[in-house]
Design a protein around this motif. Sequence first.
Motif, PDB file in Angstrom:
ATOM      1  N   VAL A  22      46.580  -6.951 -85.804  1.00  0.00           N
ATOM      2  CA  VAL A  22      46.152  -8.230 -86.355  1.00  0.00           C
ATOM      3  C   VAL A  22      46.126  -9.275 -85.244  1.00  0.00           C
ATOM      4  CG1 VAL A  22      46.614 -10.031 -88.058  1.00  0.00           C
ATOM      5  CG2 VAL A  22      47.150  -7.642 -88.591  1.00  0.00           C
ATOM      6  N   GLU A  23      47.199  -9.333 -84.476  1.00  0.00           N
ATOM      7  CA  GLU A  23      47.316 -10.323 -83.402  1.00  0.00           C
ATOM      8  C   GLU A  23      46.157 -10.238 -82.413  1.00  0.00           C
ATOM      9  OE1 GLU A  23      51.063  -9.483 -81.601  1.00  0.00           O
ATOM     10  OE2 GLU A  23      52.243 -10.377 -83.209  1.00  0.00           O
ATOM     11  N   ILE A  24      45.706  -9.035 -82.123  1.00  0.00           N
ATOM     12  CA  ILE A  24      44.668  -8.847 -81.104  1.00  0.00           C
ATOM     13  C   ILE A  24      43.383  -9.580 -81.475  1.00  0.00           C
ATOM     14  CG2 ILE A  24      43.773  -6.671 -82.065  1.00  0.00           C
ATOM     15  CD1 ILE A  24      43.510  -5.650 -79.183  1.00  0.00           C
ATOM     16  N   TYR A  25      43.064  -9.643 -82.760  1.00  0.00           N
ATOM     17  CA  TYR A  25      41.848 -10.342 -83.189  1.00  0.00           C
ATOM     18  C   TYR A  25      42.010 -11.852 -83.081  1.00  0.00           C
ATOM     19  CZ  TYR A  25      40.076  -5.915 -85.012  1.00  0.00           C
ATOM     20  OH  TYR A  25      39.611  -4.619 -85.133  1.00  0.00           O
ATOM     21  N   PHE A  26      43.151 -12.366 -83.500  1.00  0.00           N
ATOM     22  CA  PHE A  26      43.382 -13.804 -83.397  1.00  0.00           C
ATOM     23  C   PHE A  26      43.372 -14.260 -81.937  1.00  0.00           C
ATOM     24  CE2 PHE A  26      44.790 -13.298 -87.755  1.00  0.00           C
ATOM     25  CZ  PHE A  26      44.472 -14.523 -88.342  1.00  0.00           C
ATOM     26  N   TYR A  49      44.592 -10.579 -74.769  1.00  0.00           N
ATOM     27  CA  TYR A  49      45.768 -10.219 -75.566  1.00  0.00           C
ATOM     28  C   TYR A  49      46.666  -9.299 -74.758  1.00  0.00           C
ATOM     29  CZ  TYR A  49      48.700  -8.317 -79.298  1.00  0.00           C
ATOM     30  OH  TYR A  49      49.774  -7.942 -80.075  1.00  0.00           O
ATOM     31  N   THR A  50      47.980  -9.481 -74.936  1.00  0.00           N
ATOM     32  CA  THR A  50      48.963  -8.589 -74.339  1.00  0.00           C
ATOM     33  C   THR A  50      49.626  -7.798 -75.458  1.00  0.00           C
ATOM     34  OG1 THR A  50      49.362 -10.128 -72.508  1.00  0.00           O
ATOM     35  CG2 THR A  50      51.034  -8.438 -72.925  1.00  0.00           C
ATOM     36  N   SER A  51      49.424  -6.501 -75.461  1.00  0.00           N
ATOM     37  CA  SER A  51      49.895  -5.648 -76.550  1.00  0.00           C
ATOM     38  C   SER A  51      51.322  -5.182 -76.308  1.00  0.00           C
ATOM     39  CB  SER A  51      48.985  -4.423 -76.693  1.00  0.00           C
ATOM     40  OG  SER A  51      49.508  -3.523 -77.645  1.00  0.00           O
ATOM     41  N   MET A  67      36.688  -9.446 -89.191  1.00  0.00           N
ATOM     42  CA  MET A  67      37.847 -10.198 -88.709  1.00  0.00           C
ATOM     43  C   MET A  67      37.436 -11.307 -87.746  1.00  0.00           C
ATOM     44  SD  MET A  67      40.921  -9.273 -89.856  1.00  0.00           S
ATOM     45  CE  MET A  67      42.079  -9.659 -88.531  1.00  0.00           C
ATOM     46  N   LEU A  68      36.618 -10.997 -86.786  1.00  0.00           N
ATOM     47  CA  LEU A  68      36.252 -11.993 -85.773  1.00  0.00           C
ATOM     48  C   LEU A  68      35.467 -13.145 -86.396  1.00  0.00           C
ATOM     49  CD1 LEU A  68      35.241  -9.661 -82.792  1.00  0.00           C
ATOM     50  CD2 LEU A  68      37.376 -10.944 -83.080  1.00  0.00           C
ATOM     51  N   GLU A  69      34.569 -12.839 -87.304  1.00  0.00           N
ATOM     52  CA  GLU A  69      33.796 -13.891 -87.963  1.00  0.00           C
ATOM     53  C   GLU A  69      34.699 -14.790 -88.799  1.00  0.00           C
ATOM     54  OE1 GLU A  69      30.052 -14.412 -91.087  1.00  0.00           O
ATOM     55  OE2 GLU A  69      30.706 -12.401 -90.474  1.00  0.00           O
ATOM     56  N   ALA A  70      35.624 -14.195 -89.537  1.00  0.00           N
ATOM     57  CA  ALA A  70      36.509 -14.983 -90.391  1.00  0.00           C
ATOM     58  C   ALA A  70      37.440 -15.864 -89.572  1.00  0.00           C
ATOM     59  CB  ALA A  70      37.314 -14.046 -91.285  1.00  0.00           C
TER      60      ALA A  70
END
Length: 314
Positions: free
Chosen positions: A187-191, A199-201, A306-309
Motif C-alpha cells: 500500500v505504502e509504495i503507491y502513496f 519508495y524504500t521497502s 490505486m495511482l489514479e485514486a
Amino acid sequence: MERILITGALGQIGTELTLKLREKYGEGNVLPTDIKAPEDDNLKGLPFEILDVRDMERMKGIVSEFRPDTMLHMAALLSATAEKNPQFAWDINMVGLMNALETAREYDLKFFTPSSIGAFGPSTPKENTPQVTIQRPTTMYGVNKVAGELLCDYYFEKFGVDTRSVRFPGLISHVKEPGGGTTDYAVEIYFEAVRNGAYTSFIDKSTNMDMMYMDDAIDAIIKLMEADPDQLVDRNAFNVTAMSINPEMVANEIRKHIPGFTLDYDVDPVRQGIAASWPNAIDASEAKRQWGFQPKYTLEKMTETMLEAIRNKK
C-alpha cells in the motif's frame, strides 16, 4: 443478511465494508462499531456505536437493541503490531473473538470473522498452498488466527452457529493507509510513488506474498455470507487471493505510469521474518468451487486504479 452489526468498523477493512454494505442493504440495516468515534466524513453523523470488543456485556447490549441477524467481527490487531505487544494482541484478537462468538450463539447470528495467510507457518507448503494443510505459525498474530479458525469451527459443530471465514492475503486500498501489517509495503509504495516518486521497502525484493485489492476482499465477504450453507464443505477458513507479487513486480507496474519511479530497500528483520514464514502463493480453488469466489483485479488493473485514486486525493 438483512441487518448487520460490524465490529472493528474503523480498521483496515471496516470503513469500506460499512459503506458497501449500507449501499447494498440500506443505511439503517448496517450498524458499525469500534472503540472510538469515526473521523471519516462518510461515517460521521450516521448510526455508530462505541464498543470495546473485550466488553461482552456492552456487545450483547448493542445486539439486543439493534437486533441484527448477522455479525461481521472485524476487530483485530495486525501481524507486526501484534508482535510488539503479544498480550494485548491476545486480549483483542482472542478475548474479543470469544465474546463475539458467545454473542452470536446467544442471539442466533450468522457470523463472519477474517482469518489470514498469517495462519500458515514455515512448515506449510510454500507454493500452491492447499486449503487444508499444516498450520504452525511462528507469530502471535498467526497463533491467534489458527486458534480463531478452530474456535469458529467448534462453535459451528457444538452450538450450530453459522460461522464462516476467509484467509485474507495482504489487502491493498487507497482509502485506508496501512495499520501495522507485514504486507503494508504494497500500500505504502503507491502513496509514496505519487507523493515522492520513490519508495524504500522494508520487505526484500524477491519476497513473494499473496495480495488482493480491497474491492475484491469486500465482495468476497458478501458473496461468502450470501452463499447457501449447504454448498459449504469448508467454513473456517477459505483460502482467497488475487495475485502473488513482490516489490519489484509492483515497482515495474508503477513505472508504466510514473517512469522515473525508484525503489530502494531497508529490510526490517521482524517483518521480513514474518513474510518469509508465509506461503509464496496459495491455492484458492475451493473458494471458487464452493461459493464462486472470483477476484476482478489483476496487478495491472489495481496499479492503475490505486495511482489514479491517490492522485485525486492530492
